[in-house]
Design an enzyme around this catalytic site. Sequence first.
Site, PDB file in Angstrom:
ATOM      1  N   ASP A  34      11.834  13.770 -15.939  1.00  0.00           N
ATOM      2  CA  ASP A  34      11.468  12.783 -14.938  1.00  0.00           C
ATOM      3  C   ASP A  34      11.456  11.487 -15.756  1.00  0.00           C
ATOM      4  OD1 ASP A  34      10.349  11.150 -13.070  1.00  0.00           O
ATOM      5  OD2 ASP A  34       8.578  12.372 -12.691  1.00  0.00           O
ATOM      6  N   HIS A  56      -4.299   8.673  -1.413  1.00  0.00           N
ATOM      7  CA  HIS A  56      -4.704   7.332  -1.848  1.00  0.00           C
ATOM      8  C   HIS A  56      -3.951   6.209  -1.139  1.00  0.00           C
ATOM      9  CE1 HIS A  56      -1.530   8.817  -4.445  1.00  0.00           C
ATOM     10  NE2 HIS A  56      -1.169   7.573  -4.682  1.00  0.00           N
ATOM     11  N   ALA A  78      11.800   7.999 -15.400  1.00  0.00           N
ATOM     12  CA  ALA A  78      11.637   6.624 -14.911  1.00  0.00           C
ATOM     13  C   ALA A  78      11.511   5.601 -16.041  1.00  0.00           C
ATOM     14  CB  ALA A  78      10.421   6.541 -13.992  1.00  0.00           C
ATOM     15  N   TYR A  89      32.113   2.395   2.461  1.00  0.00           N
ATOM     16  CA  TYR A  89      31.320   3.600   2.747  1.00  0.00           C
ATOM     17  C   TYR A  89      31.569   4.681   1.704  1.00  0.00           C
ATOM     18  CZ  TYR A  89      28.870   7.179   5.365  1.00  0.00           C
ATOM     19  OH  TYR A  89      27.981   8.139   5.735  1.00  0.00           O
ATOM     20  N   LYS A 104      11.935   1.406 -12.278  1.00  0.00           N
ATOM     21  CA  LYS A 104      11.233   1.142 -13.534  1.00  0.00           C
ATOM     22  C   LYS A 104      12.250   0.682 -14.577  1.00  0.00           C
ATOM     23  CE  LYS A 104       8.246   3.761 -11.157  1.00  0.00           C
ATOM     24  NZ  LYS A 104       8.400   5.040 -10.501  1.00  0.00           N
ATOM     25  N   PHE A 145       3.794  13.244 -12.005  1.00  0.00           N
ATOM     26  CA  PHE A 145       3.488  11.994 -11.330  1.00  0.00           C
ATOM     27  C   PHE A 145       3.150  12.351  -9.880  1.00  0.00           C
ATOM     28  CE2 PHE A 145       5.082   8.335  -8.818  1.00  0.00           C
ATOM     29  CZ  PHE A 145       4.111   7.441  -9.212  1.00  0.00           C
ATOM     30  N   ASP A 146       2.455  11.468  -9.164  1.00  0.00           N
ATOM     31  CA  ASP A 146       1.947  11.868  -7.842  1.00  0.00           C
ATOM     32  C   ASP A 146       3.024  12.266  -6.834  1.00  0.00           C
ATOM     33  OD1 ASP A 146       2.697   9.240  -7.531  1.00  0.00           O
ATOM     34  OD2 ASP A 146       0.853   8.566  -6.582  1.00  0.00           O
TER      35      ASP A 146
HETATM   36  C1  LIG Z   1       7.942   6.045  -9.779  1.00  0.00           C
HETATM   37  C2  LIG Z   1       8.029   7.411 -10.276  1.00  0.00           C
HETATM   38  C3  LIG Z   1       8.554   8.441  -9.483  1.00  0.00           C
HETATM   39  C4  LIG Z   1       8.968   8.221  -8.034  1.00  0.00           C
HETATM   40  O1  LIG Z   1       9.939   7.277  -7.884  1.00  0.00           O
HETATM   41  P1  LIG Z   1      10.060   6.319  -6.595  1.00  0.00           P
HETATM   42  O2  LIG Z   1      11.237   5.479  -6.908  1.00  0.00           O
HETATM   43  O3  LIG Z   1       8.790   5.538  -6.494  1.00  0.00           O
HETATM   44  O4  LIG Z   1      10.252   7.194  -5.416  1.00  0.00           O
HETATM   45  C5  LIG Z   1       8.642   9.691 -10.042  1.00  0.00           C
HETATM   46  N1  LIG Z   1       8.234   9.942 -11.288  1.00  0.00           N
HETATM   47  C6  LIG Z   1       7.711   8.988 -12.077  1.00  0.00           C
HETATM   48  C7  LIG Z   1       7.281   9.308 -13.463  1.00  0.00           C
HETATM   49  C8  LIG Z   1       7.577   7.703 -11.604  1.00  0.00           C
HETATM   50  O5  LIG Z   1       7.041   6.762 -12.371  1.00  0.00           O
END
Ligand SMILES: *Cc1c(COP(=O)(O)O)cnc(C)c1O
Length: 467
Positions: A216, A451, A218, A74, A259, A126-127
């Site tokens: 951000d 969406h 990813a 834990y 990613k 990103f969304d």
């Molecule tokens: C996928 C993604 C996110 C969100 O991440 P999740 O792991 O799907 O919650 C944020 N920003 C970008 C650029 C992404 O591609």
Amino acid sequence: MEDYKHPAEPFRIKSIESIALRTREEREQILKEAKYNIFKIKAEDIYIDLLTDSGTGAMSTTQWAALMLGDESYAGARSFYRFENIVKGITSKKHIIPTHQGRVAENVFFSTVLKRGDYIPNNTHFDTTRANASHKGGIPVDFPCPEAAIADELPFKGNMDTRRLESFINEKGADKIPVVFMTVTNNSMGGQPVSMANIKETAAICKKYGIMFFFDCARYAENCYFIKHYEPGYESKTIKKIAQEMFSYSDGALMSAKKDGLANMGGFAAVNDDDLAQRMIELLIIIEGFPTYGGMSGRDMDTVAVGLAEALNEDYLAYRIGQIEYFGKIIERAGAPIIKPTGGHAIFIDAGKFLPHIPSEEFPGQALAVELYKEGGIRGVEIGSLMFGGYDPVTGEKITALRELVRLAVPRRMYTGSHLDYVAEIVGKIAKKKGELGGLKITRQSSYLRHFTVELEKLAMNRIGIV
Ligand SMILES: *Cc1c(COP(=O)(O)O)cnc(C)c1O
């Protein structure tokens, strides 16, 4: 006709997963039942799934082996320290906060730093980032560079428009802007990369006005590959060195490890500020878990740790980026216009151009996404007015997206060149009869990320005078 070559995969296949194509009648029925929302189709009913590159890739033998080493204690699990060590090695940030997905890192971060009415500039949100920022009372604003909107093949169309960013800061006041984000690669702008020069410039503006600068990140490894190959001065540096330089300009980063973490689940926030980290961790404990696992199991943290290291491998990245480039070329040859140059993780068909007879209000991107499934069992995703449109929460005005795109995202290390050839063949079939495609109408929707849950119906073709 020009011959394009798919790069040879720098791996061989050790374990396989069967896929099957449903009949045309079944596919039509499935679409109807899913209310023309491709998120509602069962995975087993999809032949080639290009919905997302998020968490859908194949793990390496080393990652599967690491999974067995997972320490599920834990508190203070060995897995966490292996994870923390690799993330620190790349980002050089003091505090590594694990989360089970990128969006939880967003939630924890925005909940901690935002006051109602604060602005959050980004090259393009990103969304989930946009939704999280507005959900916590912030106002997300995008400053994509002007080159993003033009057709020329420029290498860094993901860049931030730094002039607009600086004038926006002057207009609103730095006290209304706690943080500026840079999304690498720029997912919503065609997966286009950001140059190191643009990163440096943005960081310098943030520093000048005393605003935090965050990534951000990813797809940061893919972005670094583009920097190495297209930005002078980086050709002989390793991907890791480029990544380290990139992160050195920032105050922190949020990452979805689904990613470039090459894992099926995982994420983190990396921050330098002690007080900020402390406040984020307090919330993390309430909504995710103890700070040495934050919503991930020990084995998840181990697969991410190994995946992060593998994603920096140059042979892998050359294959990865080369595969996307090949995919773009064969889709274009099949008759569909795409965003060029191709980015890091997907190709984006310009459905607005491909289906000019369908207006934005009737979602040409969704019409194409639906047709890809109907014709070939392929799943892509609309990135256009269905994803980003709706109504402005402040003015009530109707919003349509800048462009009507369909993204065909390629899961990492999963599909071979011949799978992509099949997709191009289906796109070619659709191109031949595209004038027959009609638009769609929303029958049910939600206020955030509509969406994912939206329901639609097909519009009769002759309604807009096309037969
Ligand atoms: C996928 C993604 C996110 C969100 O991440 P999740 O792991 O799907 O919650 C944020 N920003 C970008 C650029 C992404 O591609």
